[in-house]
Every structure is written in C-alpha cells, then in structure tokens.
Design a protein around this motif. Structure first.
Motif, PDB file in Angstrom:
ATOM      1  N   UNK A 108      49.846 -61.467 -25.424  1.00  0.00           N
ATOM      2  CA  UNK A 108      49.462 -62.764 -24.844  1.00  0.00           C
ATOM      3  C   UNK A 108      48.453 -63.511 -25.706  1.00  0.00           C
ATOM      4  N   UNK A 109      47.752 -62.838 -26.589  1.00  0.00           N
ATOM      5  CA  UNK A 109      46.672 -63.484 -27.330  1.00  0.00           C
ATOM      6  C   UNK A 109      47.145 -64.693 -28.149  1.00  0.00           C
ATOM      7  N   UNK A 110      48.248 -64.610 -28.887  1.00  0.00           N
ATOM      8  CA  UNK A 110      48.706 -65.797 -29.625  1.00  0.00           C
ATOM      9  C   UNK A 110      49.068 -66.970 -28.718  1.00  0.00           C
ATOM     10  N   UNK A 111      49.581 -66.676 -27.518  1.00  0.00           N
ATOM     11  CA  UNK A 111      49.922 -67.753 -26.587  1.00  0.00           C
ATOM     12  C   UNK A 111      48.660 -68.496 -26.128  1.00  0.00           C
ATOM     13  N   UNK A 112      47.570 -67.752 -25.940  1.00  0.00           N
ATOM     14  CA  UNK A 112      46.314 -68.373 -25.530  1.00  0.00           C
ATOM     15  C   UNK A 112      45.692 -69.165 -26.675  1.00  0.00           C
ATOM     16  N   UNK A 113      45.772 -68.635 -27.881  1.00  0.00           N
ATOM     17  CA  UNK A 113      45.252 -69.365 -29.029  1.00  0.00           C
ATOM     18  C   UNK A 113      46.002 -70.677 -29.229  1.00  0.00           C
ATOM     19  N   UNK A 114      47.272 -70.698 -28.855  1.00  0.00           N
ATOM     20  CA  UNK A 114      48.089 -71.902 -29.049  1.00  0.00           C
ATOM     21  C   UNK A 114      47.646 -73.062 -28.163  1.00  0.00           C
ATOM     22  N   UNK A 115      46.955 -72.775 -27.059  1.00  0.00           N
ATOM     23  CA  UNK A 115      46.494 -73.856 -26.178  1.00  0.00           C
ATOM     24  C   UNK A 115      44.987 -74.056 -26.264  1.00  0.00           C
TER      25      UNK A 115
END
Length: 211
Positions: free
Chosen positions: A135-142
């Motif tokens: 999930x970490x890359x998905x959070x960095x994307x926003x």
C-alpha cells in the motif's frame, strides 16, 4: 459471531475483512477500543503533531475515527479526510462530524482521491490479517511533495511482512526522506485481563516525508 481482536488479526482476503468489520462497527469504540485501552491512535496523533504535520490530512484505515478524534483533542484544526475499506466503519466515523470527506477505498490499489495530501496518517491498519507494504506506493501517489507521514506498523508484521525492507528501499530510491521509527505500546494495562495473547503488542510508528 462475536467480533474481537483475535478474529480480526486472523483475517484473510478482502471479502473476509469487509464482512468482519461490517459486524464489528457497531461496538468497536465502546467494546474493543475502550475495554482494551487502545492507545495506538493517540500515539500516532502525537507523533504526527510532534513532527510538525500539517493538512489536509488523509486518515488511512480510519475506521470509526479514533485517530482523527485524537488529533482534534490535541488541537489539530486542518481538514482531515477518511479512507477505509469498510462502509459501515465510515458510517460510524461520519456520525462524529470530524471529517471533511469520507472515501471507501482499497489502499492496495490506485486511489482516486480529490487532492494531494500534506499529511497521511494511519493507526492499526498495517497489522496481521490486514494491509501489507504494497500500500505504501499508493499512499505516496496521493501525497503532496514533502507530505508528513505517520503510520503505525505492528511489530508482529514489521519484518515478517517486509515493512522494514520496503521502507529502506523507498528511502534508497529517494522516494521518502527523514525516516524515523518510534516504538509504542498498542494497549493499556486493562488489555491483559481481556486478551493476554495480544495485550503486550507493540507497534512501530514510521515517520517520514514524501520526496
């Protein structure tokens, strides 16, 4: 089936999570959180505030809103949005009127959210039976540039699920900076009489900024 911590930590798969939290939402605050003296939301809120975190904030795996409540009690006034997989948990959170927006979302998938966040926080989502480091890359994307993160990660899964390696890799790739780890207790003393297996659980609060 009575919902509780042991069942939650043994969940496998999104359908099981949705069903479990649908039934747990009604008594989560006054049952689990109160009886176990659930300290983690306040620890994450304090770490975020101590790091100078600013909004708008995305509360990831917001549940019934305990982390946002803790932020408000500490004087945080910026807007906070909630994201959670469970509609029923979000409905409970909505009743508290502390969120600017509420979004049903699977944070392991790309997120369709209205704006980039200056702060991203999470309490209790990164644990056994729940969400892993994918999930970490998905959070960095926003996240906005230099967004402050404060994410709790249960010690049981810190190395077992590869959170340590995932964060080290993000730092090496310069996608995050300033990584700090704070180890905290998850529950208070009352938990020992309710769930001896998990009463002594500890979590790492990962503090870092987006690139």
């Amino acid at each position: 089936m009575e919902q509780g911590l042991k069942g939650a930590l043994g969940l496998t798969g999104p359908e099981a999570c949705l069903a479990y939290y649908r039934d747990w939402a009604a008594n989560y605050d006054h049952g689990f959180a109160s009886e176990m003296e659930y300290l983690l939301p306040a620890h994450v809120a304090a770490a975020f505030m101590g790091a100078g975190g600013q909004g708008p904030v995305l509360d990831v795996g917001a549940g019934t809103g305990l982390l946002a409540e803790a932020l408000r009690q500490m004087g945080f006034t910026d807007p906070i949005d909630a994201a959670d997989f469970s509609v029923e948990m979000l409905e409970r959170a909505a009743e508290k009127r502390i969120y600017a927006g509420l979004f049903q979302a699977d944070i392991t998938m790309p997120l369709s959210l209205p704006h980039r966040y200056g702060g991203i926080v999470s309490s209790g989502t990164f644990t056994a039976g729940h969400v892993g480091p994918e999930a970490l890359p998905q959070l960095l994307a926003v996240a906005a540039p230099q967004a402050q993160f404060a994410l709790s990660i249960n010690r049981r899964v810190w190395t077992a699920a590869g959170f340590d390696l995932a964060l080290d890799l993000l730092a090496t790739e310069k996608r995050i900076s300033g990584l700090q780890l704070i180890e905290v207790e998850v529950y208070g003393a009352a938990a020992a009489g309710i769930d001896a297996e998990h009463a002594a659980d500890r979590a790492m609060i990962a503090l870092f900024r987006a690139a």
